[in-house]
Design an enzyme around this catalytic site. Structure first.
Site, PDB file in Angstrom:
ATOM      1  CG  ASP A 306      -0.144   0.164   2.651  1.00 54.09           C
ATOM      2  OD1 ASP A 306       1.113  -0.113   2.361  1.00 54.09           O
ATOM      3  OD2 ASP A 306      -0.801   0.278   3.318  1.00 54.09           O
ATOM      4  CB  THR A 308       6.495   3.968  -2.907  1.00 50.97           C
ATOM      5  OG1 THR A 308       6.543   5.294  -2.039  1.00 50.97           O
ATOM      6  CG2 THR A 308       5.549   4.045  -4.227  1.00 50.97           C
TER       7      THR A 308
END
Length: 452
Positions: A306, A308
């Site tokens: 969810d 980076t």
């Protein structure tokens, strides 16, 4: 561990039956046949009582068959067979419990590590105490390299705090008054004074440990299946014994059949393997919440993230060096060397990136920071550990069923005496438990644990 009893008292209680049986075997040659029988029944009485208790409270379990085998041997006058079999049963039970305790100790080191030391302000002085002895409302001073011992609020100072041990995010965060800090975090730069808000068992790390322990107490699907199959195998052994006695009728063969035990290896091997897998995953930076998590992780083929930050390497790097004013003849190399000289003793992630860039540009500056963990790599390691742990459990299950079936065949045919049956099935159980405790290894040389 049993509440109210020390480890030493538990070990003594487990050793007592073996010592008593060994002494009984030593005195038997000097007794009359009648006294040999009396002494034998007294010695194996605990096994018989345990079997009767299990039969009344839980129904037909392996303890009932063990009691039948030992009781039949004693009643038939086979005093040496009865006592040696009882000794082997006690030895097997002791080794099983010891193996279980060893797996529990592995997890205790993971879930309940030694408490961090804390510098607490008391009566105007700094006093060093164990972190779990800090009282709510006290002021704790935390310096570079030290672990925050409590959940609290910063009242003074500024610091960079690495919360990776709790949140999984390796990039340090800035903490100053009145921001919150959590127990288990490590101070990388600066110094802060923290007012303790949650202490001891109420800290974040303690609650996470309790959560994992509660998850371990819940049986996974694999554990439930193993226990169901183990209980069914007891009826198989009982029925086989009845058929053997009806055809032979030989009490010795019946005793040999009753002593073939599938249940211990099947029931104990699975949780021990799960605990070993959880400990191994934690060494590689991933905390799994019980056996169900390992089962699910072993089955997945797609991971969805969810954010980076989870996928990227957590160390910062210098991509470009820009000189804004060249009037004094400053170059990119000179600017980088100058900044690296200033930052080479700092532990800030930006400072480490600058020093590392200077080294790569061959500016002769040392790299002093340890590389942070690559989270994607850690997840891949956890996935491999989960899959291999489930493979280990399946392998142990097949081994337990296969070997014990072979022992049962030997007992049915009369090739194995009751003592040999007890020795072989206990040896099988211990071997499977030790294999589960050893756990799995990562392939490709990636089995080096994280430095913590």
């Amino acid at each position: 561990m049993i509440p109210g009893y020390s480890d030493e008292s538990i070990r003594e209680a487990e050793f007592t039956p073996m010592v008593t049986t060994a002494m009984t075997l030593a005195v038997l040659p000097f007794l009359t046949p009648r006294m040999q029988k009396v002494v034998t029944f007294v010695n194996v009485g605990s096994t018989l009582v345990k079997g009767a208790d299990v039969l009344i409270k839980e129904g037909i379990k392996m303890e009932v068959l063990d009691a039948l085998a030992v009781g039949l041997a004693a009643a038939d006058g086979e005093v040496y067979t009865a006592n040696i079999t009882d000794l082997l049963l006690s030895l097997g039970e002791f080794l099983e419990r010891r193996t279980e305790r060893q797996s529990d100790r592995l997890l205790r080191r993971l879930l309940r590590p030694e408490p961090a030391m804390a510098w607490v302000e008391r009566d105007g002085e700094l006093v060093q105490i164990n972190g779990d002895e800090v009282c709510k409302g006290e002021i704790v001073t935390v310096g570079v390299g030290e672990t925050v011992p409590v959940d609290g609020r910063v009242v003074d100072g500024v610091a960079l705090v690495n919360q990776a041990a709790v949140t999984g995010e390796d990039v340090p965060v800035l903490r100053e008054a009145p921001k919150r800090v959590i127990a288990g975090s490590v101070l990388e730069e600066g110094q802060i004074r923290v007012e303790a808000v949650q202490v001891g068992a109420d800290t974040t790390t303690a609650r996470v440990s309790r959560f994992i322990q509660e998850s371990l107490s819940k049986r996974s699907d694999t554990q439930r299946l193993a226990e169901e199959l183990a209980d069914k195998r007891v009826y198989l052994t009982l029925g086989t014994g009845g058929i053997v006695y009806a055809l032979t009728p030989d009490l010795t063969q019946l005793q040999s059949v009753f002593l073939v035990d599938y249940s211990c290896a099947l029931k104990l091997g699975t949780p021990v393997a799960f605990k070993s897998g959880i400990y191994r995953a934690a060494e590689h930076g991933v905390l799994m919440k019980g056996g169900e998590a390992i089962e699910h992780l072993a089955e997945i083929d797609t991971l969805v993230f969810d954010k980076t930050g989870t996928l990227t390497h957590s160390e910062l790097i210098v991509t470009d060096v820009l000189v804004l004013a060249r009037d004094d003849g400053c170059t990119e190399e000179g600017l980088l060397a100058l900044v690296a000289s200033v930052e080479e003793h700092a532990r800030h992630p930006v400072a480490e990136a600058v020093v590392e860039a200077a080294k790569e540009w061959d500016l002769q500056h040392i790299s002093h920071g340890a590389l942070m963990d690559d989270r994607l790599s850690a997840v891949a390691d956890a996935r491999e550990i989960a899959a291999k742990t489930m493979g280990l459990i399946r392998g142990n299950f097949k081994a337990a069923v296969g070997i014990n079936t072979a022992i049962l065949g030997g007992a049915i045919s009369g090739w194995l005496s009751p003592v040999a049956s007890a020795l072989l099935h206990n040896g099988t159980t211990i071997g499977i438990l030790l294999n589960a405790l050893k756990g799995v290894r990562l392939s490709g040389g990636g089995d080096q644990p994280l430095a913590r």
